[in-house]
Design a protein around this motif. Sequence first.
Motif, PDB file in Angstrom:
ATOM      1  N   GLN A 172     -43.310  25.739  32.829  1.00  0.00           N
ATOM      2  CA  GLN A 172     -44.262  26.809  32.535  1.00  0.00           C
ATOM      3  C   GLN A 172     -43.866  27.502  31.242  1.00  0.00           C
ATOM      4  OE1 GLN A 172     -43.812  30.413  35.016  1.00  0.00           O
ATOM      5  NE2 GLN A 172     -42.153  29.313  36.052  1.00  0.00           N
ATOM      6  N   CYS A 173     -44.744  28.367  30.767  1.00  0.00           N
ATOM      7  CA  CYS A 173     -44.391  29.203  29.624  1.00  0.00           C
ATOM      8  C   CYS A 173     -44.628  30.653  30.021  1.00  0.00           C
ATOM      9  CB  CYS A 173     -45.161  28.815  28.371  1.00  0.00           C
ATOM     10  SG  CYS A 173     -46.927  28.804  28.526  1.00  0.00           S
ATOM     11  N   GLN A 174     -43.769  31.508  29.493  1.00  0.00           N
ATOM     12  CA  GLN A 174     -43.870  32.938  29.784  1.00  0.00           C
ATOM     13  C   GLN A 174     -43.798  33.705  28.481  1.00  0.00           C
ATOM     14  OE1 GLN A 174     -40.601  33.793  32.377  1.00  0.00           O
ATOM     15  NE2 GLN A 174     -41.623  32.969  34.163  1.00  0.00           N
ATOM     16  N   PRO A 175     -44.753  34.560  28.175  1.00  0.00           N
ATOM     17  CA  PRO A 175     -45.997  34.707  28.925  1.00  0.00           C
ATOM     18  C   PRO A 175     -46.868  33.466  28.760  1.00  0.00           C
ATOM     19  CG  PRO A 175     -46.114  35.964  26.889  1.00  0.00           C
ATOM     20  CD  PRO A 175     -44.715  35.402  26.976  1.00  0.00           C
ATOM     21  N   ASP A 176     -47.814  33.335  29.670  1.00  0.00           N
ATOM     22  CA  ASP A 176     -48.712  32.192  29.632  1.00  0.00           C
ATOM     23  C   ASP A 176     -49.505  32.207  28.330  1.00  0.00           C
ATOM     24  OD1 ASP A 176     -49.816  29.869  30.611  1.00  0.00           O
ATOM     25  OD2 ASP A 176     -51.330  30.874  31.821  1.00  0.00           O
ATOM     26  N   LEU A 177     -49.742  31.035  27.778  1.00  0.00           N
ATOM     27  CA  LEU A 177     -50.515  30.906  26.550  1.00  0.00           C
ATOM     28  C   LEU A 177     -51.983  30.668  26.871  1.00  0.00           C
ATOM     29  CD1 LEU A 177     -48.128  28.514  24.597  1.00  0.00           C
ATOM     30  CD2 LEU A 177     -48.371  30.979  24.290  1.00  0.00           C
ATOM     31  N   LYS A 178     -52.826  30.950  25.890  1.00  0.00           N
ATOM     32  CA  LYS A 178     -54.253  30.640  26.014  1.00  0.00           C
ATOM     33  C   LYS A 178     -54.421  29.123  26.018  1.00  0.00           C
ATOM     34  CE  LYS A 178     -55.524  34.800  23.547  1.00  0.00           C
ATOM     35  NZ  LYS A 178     -55.999  35.358  22.294  1.00  0.00           N
ATOM     36  N   ASP A 179     -55.523  28.653  26.595  1.00  0.00           N
ATOM     37  CA  ASP A 179     -55.776  27.213  26.683  1.00  0.00           C
ATOM     38  C   ASP A 179     -55.737  26.539  25.314  1.00  0.00           C
ATOM     39  OD1 ASP A 179     -55.977  27.316  29.433  1.00  0.00           O
ATOM     40  OD2 ASP A 179     -58.167  27.394  29.451  1.00  0.00           O
ATOM     41  N   ALA A 180     -56.322  27.161  24.299  1.00  0.00           N
ATOM     42  CA  ALA A 180     -56.325  26.572  22.950  1.00  0.00           C
ATOM     43  C   ALA A 180     -54.903  26.458  22.402  1.00  0.00           C
ATOM     44  CB  ALA A 180     -57.193  27.403  22.010  1.00  0.00           C
ATOM     45  N   GLU A 181     -54.061  27.436  22.683  1.00  0.00           N
ATOM     46  CA  GLU A 181     -52.669  27.393  22.229  1.00  0.00           C
ATOM     47  C   GLU A 181     -51.908  26.279  22.945  1.00  0.00           C
ATOM     48  OE1 GLU A 181     -51.914  32.076  21.144  1.00  0.00           O
ATOM     49  OE2 GLU A 181     -51.879  31.479  23.255  1.00  0.00           O
ATOM     50  N   LYS A 182     -52.173  26.113  24.239  1.00  0.00           N
ATOM     51  CA  LYS A 182     -51.530  25.036  24.995  1.00  0.00           C
ATOM     52  C   LYS A 182     -51.936  23.674  24.451  1.00  0.00           C
ATOM     53  CE  LYS A 182     -50.748  27.349  29.396  1.00  0.00           C
ATOM     54  NZ  LYS A 182     -51.099  27.370  30.822  1.00  0.00           N
ATOM     55  N   ARG A 183     -53.207  23.525  24.090  1.00  0.00           N
ATOM     56  CA  ARG A 183     -53.653  22.254  23.509  1.00  0.00           C
ATOM     57  C   ARG A 183     -52.956  21.996  22.169  1.00  0.00           C
ATOM     58  NH1 ARG A 183     -58.525  24.009  25.645  1.00  0.00           N
ATOM     59  NH2 ARG A 183     -59.207  24.834  23.636  1.00  0.00           N
TER      60      ARG A 183
ATOM     61  N   TYR B 247     -43.317  29.162  18.747  1.00  0.00           N
ATOM     62  CA  TYR B 247     -43.360  30.043  17.589  1.00  0.00           C
ATOM     63  C   TYR B 247     -44.747  30.021  16.961  1.00  0.00           C
ATOM     64  CZ  TYR B 247     -38.414  31.113  17.224  1.00  0.00           C
ATOM     65  OH  TYR B 247     -37.160  31.595  17.460  1.00  0.00           O
ATOM     66  N   ARG B 248     -45.189  31.188  16.514  1.00  0.00           N
ATOM     67  CA  ARG B 248     -46.397  31.270  15.697  1.00  0.00           C
ATOM     68  C   ARG B 248     -45.935  31.581  14.278  1.00  0.00           C
ATOM     69  NH1 ARG B 248     -51.344  31.483  16.851  1.00  0.00           N
ATOM     70  NH2 ARG B 248     -51.113  32.405  18.902  1.00  0.00           N
ATOM     71  N   TRP B 249     -46.306  30.687  13.356  1.00  0.00           N
ATOM     72  CA  TRP B 249     -45.948  30.856  11.958  1.00  0.00           C
ATOM     73  C   TRP B 249     -46.972  31.741  11.263  1.00  0.00           C
ATOM     74  CZ3 TRP B 249     -41.256  29.412  10.731  1.00  0.00           C
ATOM     75  CH2 TRP B 249     -40.630  28.499  11.566  1.00  0.00           C
ATOM     76  N   ASN B 250     -46.585  32.353  10.165  1.00  0.00           N
ATOM     77  CA  ASN B 250     -47.522  33.213   9.445  1.00  0.00           C
ATOM     78  C   ASN B 250     -48.662  32.414   8.828  1.00  0.00           C
ATOM     79  OD1 ASN B 250     -45.821  32.118   7.468  1.00  0.00           O
ATOM     80  ND2 ASN B 250     -45.795  33.970   6.238  1.00  0.00           N
TER      81      ASN B 250
END
Length: 75
Positions: free
Chosen positions: A48-59, A27-30
């Motif tokens: 895995q995650c779908q859709p794939d997340l950006k590297d910074a989001e994965k970190r 989840y992305r919060w406001n």
Amino acid sequence: MNEDKVEGVAIANLIGADERSVVGWVYRWNTGALAVMWDVNGPQRVGQCQPDLKDAEKREIDFDALTRMRSGDGG
């Protein structure tokens, strides 16, 4: 989203190690923060995650740890 209260929207499904089951969501919060929400079975190893997340989001959600955890481990 209502700026007066904290709200989130699911941005990705977390797919289990079986590569079929959705075991949670990102989840992305406001506020801009990301958080993992697990299904009723609790924390499980993620393949895995779908859709794939950006590297910074994965970190931010420590995706590497999610791929190594044992079922019920919680991290």
